[in-house]
Design an enzyme around this catalytic site. Structure first.
Site, mmCIF file in Angstrom:
data_model
loop_
_atom_site.group_PDB
_atom_site.id
_atom_site.type_symbol
_atom_site.label_atom_id
_atom_site.label_comp_id
_atom_site.label_asym_id
_atom_site.label_seq_id
_atom_site.Cartn_x
_atom_site.Cartn_y
_atom_site.Cartn_z
ATOM 1 N N GLY A 152 1.029 -1.202 0.457
ATOM 2 C CA GLY A 152 0.491 -0.348 -0.253
ATOM 3 C C GLY A 152 0.584 1.097 -0.195
ATOM 4 O O GLY A 152 1.800 1.320 0.285
ATOM 5 N N ALA A 168 -12.224 -10.254 2.598
ATOM 6 C CA ALA A 168 -11.403 -10.194 1.259
ATOM 7 C C ALA A 168 -10.731 -11.542 1.043
ATOM 8 O O ALA A 168 -9.937 -11.636 0.742
ATOM 9 C CB ALA A 168 -10.676 -8.772 0.991
ATOM 10 N N TYR A 198 -0.588 -17.504 -1.506
ATOM 11 C CA TYR A 198 -1.728 -16.398 -1.726
ATOM 12 C C TYR A 198 -3.020 -17.199 -1.504
ATOM 13 O O TYR A 198 -3.701 -17.002 -0.766
ATOM 14 C CB TYR A 198 -1.668 -15.905 -2.938
ATOM 15 C CG TYR A 198 -2.980 -15.063 -3.220
ATOM 16 C CD1 TYR A 198 -2.555 -13.595 -1.202
ATOM 17 C CD2 TYR A 198 -3.258 -14.803 -3.882
ATOM 18 C CE1 TYR A 198 -3.485 -12.619 -2.319
ATOM 19 C CE2 TYR A 198 -4.493 -14.030 -3.758
ATOM 20 C CZ TYR A 198 -4.533 -12.626 -3.066
ATOM 21 O OH TYR A 198 -5.290 -12.066 -3.409
ATOM 22 N N LYS A 253 -5.215 -17.603 2.065
ATOM 23 C CA LYS A 253 -7.139 -17.757 1.591
ATOM 24 C C LYS A 253 -7.659 -18.343 1.875
ATOM 25 O O LYS A 253 -8.518 -17.945 2.181
ATOM 26 C CB LYS A 253 -7.004 -16.664 0.274
ATOM 27 C CG LYS A 253 -6.204 -15.518 0.234
ATOM 28 C CD LYS A 253 -6.685 -14.322 0.693
ATOM 29 C CE LYS A 253 -6.041 -12.677 0.264
ATOM 30 N NZ LYS A 253 -6.851 -11.391 0.859
ATOM 31 N N THR A 299 -9.406 -7.130 -10.580
ATOM 32 C CA THR A 299 -9.805 -6.026 -10.882
ATOM 33 C C THR A 299 -8.534 -5.128 -10.836
ATOM 34 O O THR A 299 -7.228 -5.531 -10.507
ATOM 35 C CB THR A 299 -10.711 -5.722 -9.287
ATOM 36 O OG1 THR A 299 -10.995 -7.426 -8.674
ATOM 37 C CG2 THR A 299 -11.194 -4.508 -8.686
#
Ligand code: UDP
Length: 320
Positions: free
Chosen positions: A47, A125, A156, A160, A186
């Site tokens: 981020g 998410a 990953y 998740k 996305t």
């Protein structure tokens, strides 16, 4: 414990883990526009404060630099917790492998414990990657997936999947009211220029008339959702609060070659295609079934690939 199903969305306080990330920062912005208060947590590994600096003037917005692998700092009333925190680009799956596994295991645990303490609704998410390299097409939520648990993408995928299990364990024990969304590819403004994912890579290459790097033959498919549609889906999720996992994405499936051709056309680029090896474990096709999202959330994507890509190209022309 009986949970109150808060349907009215009077001003609530949201905690967004990963709030300075690509999707997280759009969520912060939209929730503030909708009259809520937002606390963004982010360790800034992928981020960026650039993504949220325009929100800093808002008294209802707080940013806390924090890594969720550590217990969540003390704070006041929290109504909703959205766990958006994880590096998500395949480019990061090797370098940030341990960070990804910690975010999606102990990080999720810390947020669930915090949700329990605050009696807050918790949304995980998750990702289409829980389906791995799918043998069923398109992918419904009840498909159990095809994941190589020691492959390069496993850090990953499995973190998740673990996060989904952990979230559901808290739900089954009636400890926390929870929802799980599975986000398909996305794209949009605020993706990192050097993110490594296909849309930012191709746009950056096309804008600079550099070769477009196609992995494999480019016949593999993905289905791309514009970030504004996804954010609308997440906001619907926070209102409806379903307990069953829900796919969020777009059903317009494209080959990677088509994506390259579209981006070259929309940028009037002189770029040519160059063909590289297909990375290990790269899924051959991916497309969501959105029936649950339509029925349960009354949501479906509205923004075409052409419109979304044009907005993303404009962002990349002046990206920080
Ligand atoms: N890809 C590509 N060239 C690039 C980056 C990605 O051909 O420069 C391919 C990648 O191998 C995959 C697809 O585009 O087949 C989507 O990759 P991305 O990294 O965006 O996300 P994924 O859906 O694989 O998680």
């Amino acid at each position: 414990m009986a949970f109150t199903n808060i349907k009215n969305q009077d001003s609530l306080t949201y905690l967004i883990a990963g709030g300075a990330g690509f999707i997280g920062s759009h969520l912060c912005e939209t929730l503030l526009e909708n009259g809520h208060s937002v606390i963004a947590l982010d360790n800034l590994v992928t981020g960026s404060q650039n993504n949220i600096e325009h929100l800093a003037h808002d008294a209802r917005f707080t940013f806390i630099e924090h890594d969720i692998k550590n217990p969540i700092p003390t704070m006041g009333k929290i109504d909703c917790i959205l766990n958006m925190a994880s590096p998500a680009s395949p480019m990061d799956f090797e370098n940030l492998s341990i960070e990804i596994m910690l975010a999606g295991s102990i990080g999720t645990y810390h947020l669930l414990e915090f949700a329990k303490e605050k009696n807050a609704w918790f949304m995980m998410a998750s990702t289409s990657e829980v389906y791995g390299d799918p043998e069923v097409h398109p992918q419904k939520e009840d498909y159990l997936g095809n994941v190589n648990c020691i492959g390069v993408r496993s850090v990953y995928d499995e973190s998740k999947r673990f996060s989904e299990s952990m979230t559901n364990a808290y739900l089954r024990k009636n400890l926390v009211q929870t929802s799980i969304i599975r986000i398909f590819n996305t794209y949009g403004p605020r993706m990192r220029v050097n993110d490594g994912r296909v849309v930012p890579n191709f746009i950056d290459q096309a804008l600079h008339h550099k070769p477009i790097t196609i992995h494999g033959k480019g016949t593999q498919t993905r289905s791309f959702c514009f970030v504004d549609d996804l954010v609308r889906g997440i906001i619907r999720t926070s209102v409806v609060r379903p307990e069953t996992p829900i796919n969020l994405g777009n059903t317009t499936e494209k080959t990677i070659l088509e994506v390259a051709e579209n981006i070259i056309a929309f940028t009037n680029s002189k770029s040519e295609l160059t063909f590289l090896d297909l990375p290990e474990g790269d899924p051959k096709r991916r497309c969501p079934v959105l029936t649950r999202a339509k029925e349960i959330l009354d949501w479906e994507p509205e923004i075409s690939f052409a419109d979304g890509i044009k907005k993303t190209i404009e962002y990349f022309k002046n990206a920080p």
